[in-house]
Write a protein that holds these residues in place. Structure first.
Motif, PDB file in Angstrom:
ATOM      1  N   TRP A   1       0.806  -1.220   0.000  1.00  0.00           N
ATOM      2  CA  TRP A   1       0.000   0.000   0.000  1.00  0.00           C
ATOM      3  C   TRP A   1       0.845   1.279   0.000  1.00  0.00           C
ATOM      4  O   TRP A   1       0.495   2.256  -0.637  1.00  0.00           O
ATOM      5  CB  TRP A   1      -0.944  -0.006   1.204  1.00  0.00           C
ATOM      6  CG  TRP A   1      -1.963   1.096   1.150  1.00  0.00           C
ATOM      7  CD1 TRP A   1      -1.941   2.271   1.828  1.00  0.00           C
ATOM      8  CD2 TRP A   1      -3.140   1.129   0.334  1.00  0.00           C
ATOM      9  NE1 TRP A   1      -3.036   3.031   1.510  1.00  0.00           N
ATOM     10  CE2 TRP A   1      -3.799   2.359   0.594  1.00  0.00           C
ATOM     11  CE3 TRP A   1      -3.699   0.240  -0.573  1.00  0.00           C
ATOM     12  CZ2 TRP A   1      -4.973   2.701  -0.028  1.00  0.00           C
ATOM     13  CZ3 TRP A   1      -4.886   0.583  -1.189  1.00  0.00           C
ATOM     14  CH2 TRP A   1      -5.510   1.805  -0.917  1.00  0.00           C
ATOM     15  N   LYS A   2       1.982   1.260   0.720  1.00  0.00           N
ATOM     16  CA  LYS A   2       2.821   2.463   0.786  1.00  0.00           C
ATOM     17  C   LYS A   2       3.402   2.822  -0.581  1.00  0.00           C
ATOM     18  O   LYS A   2       3.635   3.992  -0.876  1.00  0.00           O
ATOM     19  CB  LYS A   2       3.946   2.271   1.794  1.00  0.00           C
ATOM     20  CG  LYS A   2       3.473   2.262   3.243  1.00  0.00           C
ATOM     21  CD  LYS A   2       4.639   2.151   4.201  1.00  0.00           C
ATOM     22  CE  LYS A   2       4.167   2.163   5.647  1.00  0.00           C
ATOM     23  NZ  LYS A   2       5.308   2.050   6.602  1.00  0.00           N
ATOM     24  N   ASN A   3       3.631   1.800  -1.398  1.00  0.00           N
ATOM     25  CA  ASN A   3       4.198   2.038  -2.725  1.00  0.00           C
ATOM     26  C   ASN A   3       3.128   2.339  -3.765  1.00  0.00           C
ATOM     27  O   ASN A   3       3.371   3.078  -4.718  1.00  0.00           O
ATOM     28  CB  ASN A   3       5.007   0.813  -3.177  1.00  0.00           C
ATOM     29  CG  ASN A   3       6.172   0.521  -2.260  1.00  0.00           C
ATOM     30  OD1 ASN A   3       6.821   1.437  -1.774  1.00  0.00           O
ATOM     31  ND2 ASN A   3       6.426  -0.751  -2.009  1.00  0.00           N
ATOM     32  N   GLU A   4       1.949   1.765  -3.583  1.00  0.00           N
ATOM     33  CA  GLU A   4       0.903   1.946  -4.586  1.00  0.00           C
ATOM     34  C   GLU A   4      -0.473   1.888  -3.945  1.00  0.00           C
ATOM     35  O   GLU A   4      -0.927   0.826  -3.523  1.00  0.00           O
ATOM     36  CB  GLU A   4       1.030   0.872  -5.671  1.00  0.00           C
ATOM     37  CG  GLU A   4       0.115   1.082  -6.855  1.00  0.00           C
ATOM     38  CD  GLU A   4       0.421   0.120  -7.986  1.00  0.00           C
ATOM     39  OE1 GLU A   4       0.285   0.521  -9.146  1.00  0.00           O
ATOM     40  OE2 GLU A   4       0.796  -1.034  -7.698  1.00  0.00           O
ATOM     41  N   ARG A   5      -1.130   3.039  -3.865  1.00  0.00           N
ATOM     42  CA  ARG A   5      -2.486   3.085  -3.315  1.00  0.00           C
ATOM     43  C   ARG A   5      -3.454   2.774  -4.457  1.00  0.00           C
ATOM     44  O   ARG A   5      -3.783   3.636  -5.269  1.00  0.00           O
ATOM     45  CB  ARG A   5      -2.780   4.456  -2.710  1.00  0.00           C
ATOM     46  CG  ARG A   5      -1.868   4.830  -1.556  1.00  0.00           C
ATOM     47  CD  ARG A   5      -2.452   5.958  -0.716  1.00  0.00           C
ATOM     48  NE  ARG A   5      -2.670   7.170  -1.468  1.00  0.00           N
ATOM     49  CZ  ARG A   5      -3.336   8.228  -1.001  1.00  0.00           C
ATOM     50  NH1 ARG A   5      -3.853   8.193   0.217  1.00  0.00           N
ATOM     51  NH2 ARG A   5      -3.480   9.310  -1.726  1.00  0.00           N
ATOM     52  N   GLU A   6      -3.891   1.533  -4.490  1.00  0.00           N
ATOM     53  CA  GLU A   6      -4.727   1.087  -5.603  1.00  0.00           C
ATOM     54  C   GLU A   6      -5.745   0.069  -5.118  1.00  0.00           C
ATOM     55  O   GLU A   6      -5.422  -0.827  -4.338  1.00  0.00           O
ATOM     56  CB  GLU A   6      -3.860   0.472  -6.699  1.00  0.00           C
ATOM     57  CG  GLU A   6      -4.632  -0.035  -7.910  1.00  0.00           C
ATOM     58  CD  GLU A   6      -3.709  -0.600  -8.976  1.00  0.00           C
ATOM     59  OE1 GLU A   6      -2.993   0.196  -9.613  1.00  0.00           O
ATOM     60  OE2 GLU A   6      -3.665  -1.836  -9.137  1.00  0.00           O
TER      61      GLU A   6
END
Length: 298
Positions: free
Chosen positions: A131-136
């Motif tokens: 989640w920290k790298n990609e909020r998707e």
């Protein structure tokens, strides 16, 4: 059952009572337990599970050729480490899935304190570990989002992708229906490789593959959050399918044009009042038999 099978079933929580007792009698039982506990706090960014499996098989095969107790112990430790690393990587890359049933809604808090209200018969999927790298998130159905400030936030549906530049918006993706309404901030909707920016009150609607222009949205949030479904010049069949979703009933239409446009609303809390709301304006009568409702036109 041999040792490797017992370990494998233990890692998958598949041991029955008899097998559990056999597992506890393994000479390295305590080592296995301690290694597993220690690896729960281990985090690996990249791990090749196929390669780990090969390593485990190789160490198991090579253990048959060793003779000293010290060598056998090290082989067992290596095998357990490879299995546990593989297990950890597998479990931390699993997606988190929320699904609502008919007549059900749920509230979801995402890892960054963004929140999602998920409407009936909908599914939301996201990965906590990344989640920290990609909020998707992936959405099937309908949801209202309040997104915390931070890096880019994406909502993916099978019809289009929503990129968040603001904080509050509603997404509804059903069969032959795709709608995004911005309530606060700025939202980008990518459909057929083209992005459309929505400001507060703007809507983006694709109905049966065609773009439909809509009036400005005056409400501050979608009506379904308050247990009411609202429609503005939408085909009657869209009203019927949403009604079935909210009440868990089957509706049959007799002598009714399902493509005629309907404007109005119905409550989610009272079946009879809701039925009158979608039938009286169109001079439609209805009858109920068990879980089936028949609507009849004039």
């Amino acid at each position: 059952m041999d040792r490797e099978q017992l370990i494998s079933k233990w890692l998958n929580n598949e041991l029955n009572n008899q097998e559990l007792e056999a597992f506890k009698k393994l000479e390295d039982y305590e080592d296995l337990i301690q290694l597993n506990k220690a690896l729960l706090s281990f985090k690996s960014e990249e791990y090749n599970t196929a390669e780990a499996l090969d390593q485990v098989l190789n160490t198991i095969n090579s253990s048959k050729k060793t003779t000293t107790p010290w060598t056998k112990y090290m082989v067992r430790v290596a095998a357990v480490l490879a299995i546990c690393f593989s297990l950890y990587y597998y479990t931390t890359t699993l997606d988190t899935t929320y699904t609502t049933d008919i007549a059900e809604k749920t509230f979801i808090e995402l890892p960054d304190q963004s929140v999602v209200n998920l409407n009936a018969k909908s599914t939301l999927v996201f990965n906590k570990s990344d989640w920290k790298n990609e909020r998707e998130v992936n959405l099937s159905g309908e949801a209202f989002f309040k997104v915390s400030k931070g890096s880019s936030f994406h909502v993916k549906t099978k019809t289009g992708t929503i990129t968040v530049y603001g904080t509050q918006f509603n997404v509804k993706q059903r069969e032959q229906f795709f709608e995004v309404i911005c309530y606060e901030g700025l939202v980008g909707v990518t459909y057929n490789s083209q992005e459309t920016k929505l400001k507060p009150g703007d809507s983006f609607l694709i109905l049966n593959g065609k773009f439909i222009a809509k009036e400005k949205e005056k409400n501050l949030e979608p009506s379904w959050l308050n247990n009411e479904s609202t429609f503005k010049s939408l085909p009657y069949k869209q009203v019927i399918t949403e009604f079935e979703r909210q009440y868990g009933v089957n509706i049959k239409l007799l002598n009714i044009d399902e493509n005629q446009l309907f404007s109005g609303s119905f409550t989610h809390n009272n079946l009879d009042i809701a039925l009158k709301s979608i039938t009286v304006p169109l001079h439609i009568t209805y009858s109920k038999t068990n879980n089936t409702i028949t609507l009849k036109g004039e």
